[in-house]
Design an enzyme around this catalytic site. Structure first.
Site, PDB file in Angstrom:
ATOM      1  N   SER A 146      32.796  19.308  48.232  1.00  0.00           N
ATOM      2  CA  SER A 146      34.162  19.750  48.413  1.00  0.00           C
ATOM      3  C   SER A 146      34.200  21.259  48.652  1.00  0.00           C
ATOM      4  O   SER A 146      33.387  22.011  48.133  1.00  0.00           O
ATOM      5  CB  SER A 146      34.997  19.305  47.210  1.00  0.00           C
ATOM      6  OG  SER A 146      35.236  20.379  46.385  1.00  0.00           O
ATOM      7  N   THR A 174      41.643  20.906  50.078  1.00  0.00           N
ATOM      8  CA  THR A 174      40.192  20.957  50.223  1.00  0.00           C
ATOM      9  C   THR A 174      39.811  20.383  51.577  1.00  0.00           C
ATOM     10  O   THR A 174      40.608  19.702  52.221  1.00  0.00           O
ATOM     11  CB  THR A 174      39.478  20.103  49.148  1.00  0.00           C
ATOM     12  OG1 THR A 174      39.979  18.766  49.224  1.00  0.00           O
ATOM     13  CG2 THR A 174      39.704  20.657  47.757  1.00  0.00           C
ATOM     14  N   TYR A 184      29.235  14.007  50.105  1.00  0.00           N
ATOM     15  CA  TYR A 184      30.490  14.759  50.111  1.00  0.00           C
ATOM     16  C   TYR A 184      30.297  16.040  49.314  1.00  0.00           C
ATOM     17  O   TYR A 184      29.781  15.992  48.197  1.00  0.00           O
ATOM     18  CB  TYR A 184      31.557  13.874  49.456  1.00  0.00           C
ATOM     19  CG  TYR A 184      32.959  14.436  49.368  1.00  0.00           C
ATOM     20  CD1 TYR A 184      33.978  13.906  50.158  1.00  0.00           C
ATOM     21  CD2 TYR A 184      33.290  15.446  48.464  1.00  0.00           C
ATOM     22  CE1 TYR A 184      35.289  14.379  50.059  1.00  0.00           C
ATOM     23  CE2 TYR A 184      34.594  15.929  48.365  1.00  0.00           C
ATOM     24  CZ  TYR A 184      35.590  15.384  49.159  1.00  0.00           C
ATOM     25  OH  TYR A 184      36.888  15.857  49.066  1.00  0.00           O
ATOM     26  N   HIS A 223      43.991  15.462  38.702  1.00  0.00           N
ATOM     27  CA  HIS A 223      43.646  16.098  39.975  1.00  0.00           C
ATOM     28  C   HIS A 223      44.723  16.093  41.055  1.00  0.00           C
ATOM     29  O   HIS A 223      44.632  16.814  42.041  1.00  0.00           O
ATOM     30  CB  HIS A 223      42.376  15.454  40.544  1.00  0.00           C
ATOM     31  CG  HIS A 223      41.437  16.441  41.168  1.00  0.00           C
ATOM     32  ND1 HIS A 223      41.879  17.498  41.950  1.00  0.00           N
ATOM     33  CD2 HIS A 223      40.094  16.549  41.133  1.00  0.00           C
ATOM     34  CE1 HIS A 223      40.834  18.191  42.370  1.00  0.00           C
ATOM     35  NE2 HIS A 223      39.739  17.642  41.877  1.00  0.00           N
TER      36      HIS A 223
END
Length: 639
Positions: free
Chosen positions: A469, A480, A467, A353
């Protein structure tokens, strides 16, 4: 010319398509990610804190926030803005965000890497492991060549496609200089997206280093890395003229690897890429010192890693386990992505990532899926080329000393224990989806997020940090931003549905849902426009840390820590190419929620560790969706 050759009788073999607008045409004129106003950030931060705190806690947090806003926060903000003005080629979040990923010492697998699995090929006979591996690999190489040649269609978000997604518009915009092209697109309500991450899709690896890893890319390398049974193989897929190897030759080499009878290694090196990053960095240094430099170089510089698994996929849960972590010996988690293909031709991507976000990987997957299913390079009748694969394919051999063997054994023990403790569960809610919700004028994403809030509230009687994104790829070097789906509105609505049903009429409940939908819509729009608060506060915190003085009180507030301990971490995507996607929980007592709202159904998969019950959470999500849909349909519901 080279171009004509690419479009020869082999049917444009080298390229997916040839966009008349160059791939990076808009990159230069993309707008810059805004640094929000400090007062907006503090206001949004307090709105997100409100549902998580009692009155006393909130008063204290509010006091700290206003104190920060007037004092040290203001100074930091001004410094951030002036730094940003001096670095117009990038965004204020780029440095801190890369650092956040690359300095993290936890293993990448389960903590950062995510997966997206491909839908099966609509033609069943093409879902054979060898055929699918050949077709997807060939399409991936075509994508790489198309991108590098500048022929890949630029990534554009069209708000009004009949006006902007047209030949006419493309014919005009291609002549507008790069420094102005974004404005031309903006005039017709089209938003070009940042493509600066794409080059890292290929020939790239995250290298473990002490304290902070490095991203490495070598675009000159021409070979593919293939893993099977924990063994490593490489062969060239690009010839010396830069052309892709014939599909039947790729097929021959993959067939040779699939029929290799070598046993699995006693010490599978792949496990090392699942280790703590500092541990792995030291072991890697040992590997290099032990005469493995050339072999590691081959692994690191390969176009990508193709992982061939020797078993079929049993069901969606097994599929998720396979794509999210699989057998740690048959993956190289540090590669920008592993293309995984199981015995029954099920395919997926596991991606690292730090280098990029879902947007780039999804575009790659969409193009590769379309190309490999609509214009497959080989068919079930294709005979592999009669080439000498034993000469073309090199099996990598690693020299291991006792310390390395012990390191691999320990890595495997840790990996197995972690995976053992991970639960993955999923549901498909078949009673409605996007169509019905839009007809009722509520946001589909808002309803899914409301269901998560309601579900958690029903089980645990509280509202926790959540959360979602949101991509900021509409800006130069955007990454993001966080949407904070837990709000006073979702809390109020959850309380009404879970605790106080008898007190509310169906109309009142509908109003509460609409209220949540409006607020969520606003948060989403703000986040996409770079107007969230999380990245801004993160940037200010990084700046404060870089000074080496004490961190401002604002950041030492327990409420700040709690808001950033995201118990419910969520991400969504819907695409014709993708069957499902998922990721691990981001905290030990959290849930990782991947979800998709389709036209007439909603899919949701949840990862969790033993402190939380994912199955129970999903059942509660199902009940919440049922209740919300029934209320929207005007039905009376019971608790």
């Amino acid at each position: 010319t080279r171009w004509r050759r690419g479009y020869s009788s082999a049917g444009a073999a080298e390229y997916l398509h040839r966009s008349i607008v160059p791939t990076m045409h808009y990159q230069k004129s993309l707008p810059r990610l805004p640094v929000p106003k400090l007062e907006d950030t503090i206001r949004r931060y307090l709105n997100a804190q409100k549902p998580l705190l009692n009155d006393d806690q909130f008063r204290r947090t509010e006091e700290l926030a206003h104190h920060f806003e007037k004092g040290v926060g203001r100074e930091l903000h001004e410094q951030l803005v002036s730094q940003d003005n001096q670095n117009k080629h990038t965004s204020y979040i780029t440095g801190p965000w890369f650092d956040m990923y690359l300095k993290a010492r936890e293993p990448v697998v389960l903590n950062f890497n995510a997966f997206m699995s491909f839908n099966p090929d609509p033609k069943p006979e093409y879902n054979d492991q060898l055929i699918r591996a050949t077709n997807i690999t060939f399409s991936a190489l075509r994508f790489m060549k198309t991108f590098r040649a500048g022929y890949l269609e630029p990534e554009v978000f069209h708000l009004n496609p009949e006006k902007s997604d047209t030949q006419l518009f493309k014919n005009i915009i291609r002549f507008v200089p790069s420094s102005l092209s974004w404005f031309g697109a903006y005039m017709v309500n089209a938003y070009p997206l940042d493509m600066s991450q794409y080059f890292r899709l290929f020939n790239s690896t995250r290298l473990p280093k002490l304290n902070k890893d490095e991203l490495y890319t070598d675009e000159k390398a021409k070979h593919l890395l293939v893993m099977r049974k924990g063994n490593f193989y490489v062969f060239d897929v690009i010839d010396r003229d830069g052309n892709i190897l014939k599909p039947s030759e790729i097929q021959a080499h993959l067939k040779y690897i699939l029929s290799d009878n070598s046993p699995a290694p006693a010490f599978p090196l792949g496990y090392l890429s699942s280790e703590n990053r500092d541990t792995w960095a030291l072991l890697r240094k040992n590997l290099l010192d032990n005469g493995n430099e050339e072999a590691l170089q081959k692994v690191d510089s390969a176009v990508f890693c193709l992982s061939l698994d020797d078993f079929p996929v049993k069901d969606f849960v097994h599929l998720s386990h396979t794509m999210l972590h699989g057998d740690g010996g048959n993956r190289w988690y540090d590669k920008s992505f592993n293309l995984i293909i199981t015995k029954d031709g099920t395919a997926g991507i596991n991606f690292e990532h730090s280098w990029g976000d879902g947007v780039a990987v999804l575009r790659f997957q969409n193009e590769v899926f379309k190309d490999s299913t609509k214009a497959p390079a080989i068919s079930p009748n294709t005979q592999p080329a009669s080439v000498d694969s034993s000469r073309a394919v090199q099996k990598l051999d690693f020299k291991l000393n006792d310390a390395l063997k012990a390191g691999i054994t320990k890595a495997k023990q840790k990996f197995d224990a972690t995976v053992e403790s991970l639960s993955l569960n999923m549901i498909q809610f078949q009673e409605g989806g996007k169509d019905l919700l839009k007809q009722k004028k509520v946001s589909p994403d808002a309803v899914a997020q409301l269901a998560f809030q309601m579900a958690f509230f029903r089980l645990y009687n509280q509202t926790v940090a959540t959360y979602e994104s949101c991509s900021t790829a509409a800006f130069k070097h955007g990454r993001t931003e966080t949407i904070r789906p837990a709000s006073i509105h979702t809390k109020k609505c959850s309380e009404a549905f879970v605790r106080e049903l008898s007190k509310h009429s169906t109309e009142e409940l509908q109003k509460l849902i609409v209220e949540c939908s409006k607020y969520h819509g606003r948060l989403t729009k703000e986040a996409a426009m770079g107007q969230g608060f999380d990245r801004h506060l993160f940037g200010l915190r990084c700046l404060a840390l870089s000074k080496g003085t004490a961190l401002p009180d604002f950041y030492q507030d327990q409420a700040y820590a709690r808001l950033n301990h995201n118990i419910i971490s969520t991400s969504t995507l819907v695409s014709p190419a993708v069957q499902l996607g998922g990721f691990g929980p981001v905290v030990p007592d959290g849930f990782g929620v991947g979800y998709q709202v389709h036209d007439d159904w909603i899919g949701c998969n949840v990862s969790s560790y033993p402190t939380r019950n994912g199955k129970e959470f999903l059942e509660s999500i199902y009940k919440s969706l049922e209740d919300i849909f029934n209320v929207l349909k005007g039905k009376k519901i019971s608790s």
